[in-house]
Every structure is written in C-alpha cells, then in structure tokens.
Design a protein around this motif. Sequence first.
Motif, short mmCIF file in Angstrom:
data_model
loop_
_atom_site.label_atom_id
_atom_site.label_comp_id
_atom_site.label_asym_id
_atom_site.label_seq_id
_atom_site.Cartn_x
_atom_site.Cartn_y
_atom_site.Cartn_z
N SER A 1 -3.13 -6.86 -10.24
CA SER A 1 -3.79 -8.16 -10.25
C SER A 1 -4.62 -8.37 -11.51
O SER A 1 -5.81 -8.69 -11.46
CB SER A 1 -4.68 -8.32 -8.99
OG SER A 1 -3.92 -8.16 -7.82
N VAL A 2 -3.96 -8.22 -12.66
CA VAL A 2 -4.63 -8.40 -13.95
C VAL A 2 -3.84 -9.41 -14.78
O VAL A 2 -2.61 -9.39 -14.81
CB VAL A 2 -4.74 -7.06 -14.72
CG1 VAL A 2 -5.35 -7.29 -16.11
CG2 VAL A 2 -5.60 -6.08 -13.94
N GLY B 1 2.63 -0.97 -11.67
CA GLY B 1 2.10 -2.26 -12.08
C GLY B 1 2.52 -3.35 -11.11
O GLY B 1 3.72 -3.54 -10.88
N GLU B 2 1.57 -4.05 -10.52
CA GLU B 2 1.88 -5.09 -9.54
C GLU B 2 1.01 -6.32 -9.77
O GLU B 2 -0.16 -6.22 -10.11
CB GLU B 2 1.65 -4.57 -8.12
CG GLU B 2 2.56 -3.41 -7.74
CD GLU B 2 2.54 -3.13 -6.24
OE1 GLU B 2 2.33 -4.08 -5.46
OE2 GLU B 2 2.73 -1.97 -5.85
N ARG B 3 1.64 -7.48 -9.59
CA ARG B 3 0.95 -8.77 -9.68
C ARG B 3 0.23 -8.92 -11.02
O ARG B 3 -0.95 -9.23 -11.09
CB ARG B 3 -0.03 -8.94 -8.51
CG ARG B 3 0.63 -8.87 -7.15
CD ARG B 3 -0.37 -9.00 -6.02
NE ARG B 3 -1.43 -7.99 -6.08
CZ ARG B 3 -1.30 -6.74 -5.64
NH1 ARG B 3 -0.15 -6.34 -5.14
NH2 ARG B 3 -2.30 -5.88 -5.74
N GLY C 1 6.44 -7.73 -9.23
CA GLY C 1 5.68 -8.97 -9.18
C GLY C 1 5.01 -9.33 -10.49
O GLY C 1 3.89 -9.84 -10.49
N VAL C 2 5.72 -9.11 -11.62
CA VAL C 2 5.15 -9.39 -12.94
C VAL C 2 5.72 -10.71 -13.47
O VAL C 2 6.92 -10.96 -13.37
CB VAL C 2 5.46 -8.25 -13.92
CG1 VAL C 2 5.07 -8.63 -15.35
CG2 VAL C 2 4.73 -6.98 -13.50
N VAL D 1 11.87 1.59 -11.19
CA VAL D 1 12.27 0.38 -10.48
C VAL D 1 11.50 -0.81 -11.05
O VAL D 1 10.29 -0.75 -11.23
CB VAL D 1 11.99 0.50 -8.97
CG1 VAL D 1 12.30 -0.82 -8.27
CG2 VAL D 1 12.80 1.63 -8.36
N VAL D 2 12.25 -1.90 -11.32
CA VAL D 2 11.64 -3.17 -11.70
C VAL D 2 12.15 -4.22 -10.71
O VAL D 2 13.36 -4.39 -10.55
CB VAL D 2 12.03 -3.58 -13.13
CG1 VAL D 2 11.40 -4.93 -13.50
CG2 VAL D 2 11.61 -2.51 -14.13
N GLU D 3 11.23 -4.90 -10.03
CA GLU D 3 11.67 -5.87 -9.03
C GLU D 3 10.71 -7.04 -8.92
O GLU D 3 9.51 -6.93 -9.22
CB GLU D 3 11.84 -5.20 -7.66
CG GLU D 3 10.61 -4.56 -7.09
CD GLU D 3 10.91 -3.80 -5.80
OE1 GLU D 3 12.08 -3.76 -5.37
OE2 GLU D 3 9.96 -3.24 -5.23
N ASP D 4 11.28 -8.18 -8.51
CA ASP D 4 10.51 -9.40 -8.27
C ASP D 4 9.71 -9.83 -9.50
O ASP D 4 8.55 -10.26 -9.40
CB ASP D 4 9.56 -9.21 -7.08
CG ASP D 4 10.31 -8.88 -5.80
OD1 ASP D 4 11.35 -9.51 -5.55
OD2 ASP D 4 9.88 -7.97 -5.06
#
Length: 319
Positions: free
Chosen positions: A142-143, A160-162, A184-185, A203-206
């Motif tokens: 969340s950054v 790393g998320e959001r 979520g990036v 893994v890279v997703e969304d």
Amino acid sequence: MNKNENLRHTTRCTHGLALAIWLLPAAVLAQGSLTPPGPPAPTLKTLDQVEPRFPISTPTNITQSGSYYLTGNLTNASGTAVTISAPDVTLDLQGFTVYAVQAIVISATNGTFNVRNGALQSLGGISIAIAAAATPGLTVESVRFAGWDTGVLGGDSFRGERLTFLDHGDSECILTGSNSVVRGVQIVGGRTRGAIEVGDDSVVEDCEISRLGRSFGGSSTIGIRVGQDGAVRHCTVGDCNSAGNLFAGILTGQSSKVADCVVARNTSTSSLTGIALSYACSVENCVASENTGGDGISVYRACRAADNLCSGNTGAGIE
C-alpha cells in the motif's frame, strides 16, 4: 397413616432438609456486598504494550530491530530519508509522504522488513525509492511511488502488494530476485525500460501497466518479465509506445506460465511482441490484440498455446 407414623415422616423430612442446608457452600448462603470496589478499569493492552513502536520525525538511521512510524511528512533534499541498518524492522508511513533523492535504504542483509501505508516522492536526479538489492525478505504494501528513476530494488523473497507507480523514470519500477510475489500493482506513464522484473520461481498477478513511453534508440521496453518457472496471471499491458525500441508486453524465462492476461494497443517503431515465451512455457486464455509493430504471441520450442485470442496485430497472431 396413624399419628406415630406422621410424626416419624415429619422428623425424617426435617432432618433431610437440615442436612441439605448444611451441605450448601457458604457462597450460596451468604453472597456478601454486591457493590463493586471501584469504577471499571481497562483490561486490554495498548498497541504500544503489545508491540512497542518508535516515532520518526527527521531523517533517521534505524539501528535497532522493531516497529517504527512516521509522525508527519519527511524530507531530505540531499540524501537518504530513512536508512535501515538493523534486521526485522517494520516502517509504517501512516499515510504520510517521504520526499527525497533516496527515500529508504536497507543495508541490513538478514531478517524481515516491511514498508507500508504511505507515499514516496522523488526530488529528482538519479533517484531510488527503496534500495534493498542485497536484502531478502522485503515486503512493501500500500505505497504510492511518484517520479522515481528506480522504484524498488529488492532481493529474493520480495513481496509487493497494492503499489502504484506514476511517471516513472528510465529504470525499473520493480526489480527483484527469485521467489518473489508481485500482486495488485498499477503502473501509469513514464519511460521505464522495465516495469516489473522478477527472478526465477516468482509470481506476478493482478497487475495493470499502461501508457509507458520510451524513445531511446537501441534499448527496449518490457512490461513484465519473469525468470524460469515463473507465472503471470490476470495482468494487463496496454497503450504503451516504444519509439525506436524493442517492446515486449510480457516476457518469460523457460518453463513459465502465462494465463488470463491482456496485451493490447501497444506500439513499437522497431520490433514488438505482445507475449514472448521461452522454452517449455504455456500461454492460455490470453488476448493479444491491436499491437502495432510485430506479433501478438511468440512461442519457442515445446510450448503450449490454448484458448488465446489474437487479432488486429500488424505481425502474426501466434508465431
């Protein structure tokens, strides 16, 4: 029943009642005062008692493990805002913004690290938002990143998320080692040569990448790159323009999987591939459409391609 029998029966009942009363606990017989001794008092621990936290209000070198938080916006126009030299540190930005040439540098090489909940704003130059290339076990959540030349330079086991990246510079938004997860990036605008690049078994997703623009000859622009045995799922790369450069929306190492992704409306005046697979990879349920400058999907030996839609590309649909 005669008179004597009535007397004996009454005597037995009286004795039984007396015995039952004698056996009752004292607490039942005498409850005592029901008035509380004083007003109600809190019984739960405060957050600081559960996990002591330390405030940061000026540029700081953290030399002790623990949990830290910003008390306001933090600025260092000439250097690093926060250096982390100790293992096992959590830094909560608490919704504030760090303004710096280097926002956070993690020099500790072991432990776990967490940076969350705020914004990092570049003050220009060859800037790095979070530098932790030799540090495994970094989590960033969340950054919001704005204007950086390099976003997150991390080691193995990165999470790393959001995350949001706006108007990024020449280098990668996220560049990490193996066993990483990026989820979520959102990356919008900028001239990065690589939006998301992770190592093997990652893994890279969304994730959503859009409007990248790079015009340096002899270079390349890559939306998402994963190493060997990686996976890219539910991601979109669109509306990017790579003038004079090679462009790949998604690029994989061998034995990787791409599924449920969209690569569309990208342009390269040099060479373009929407989704480029290495040896023994698979691509399923993906869309590669309206890309100008090359093929929609490019596969190598021993690859599997199933249920994909390729249309409107200037090169082949699947090559």
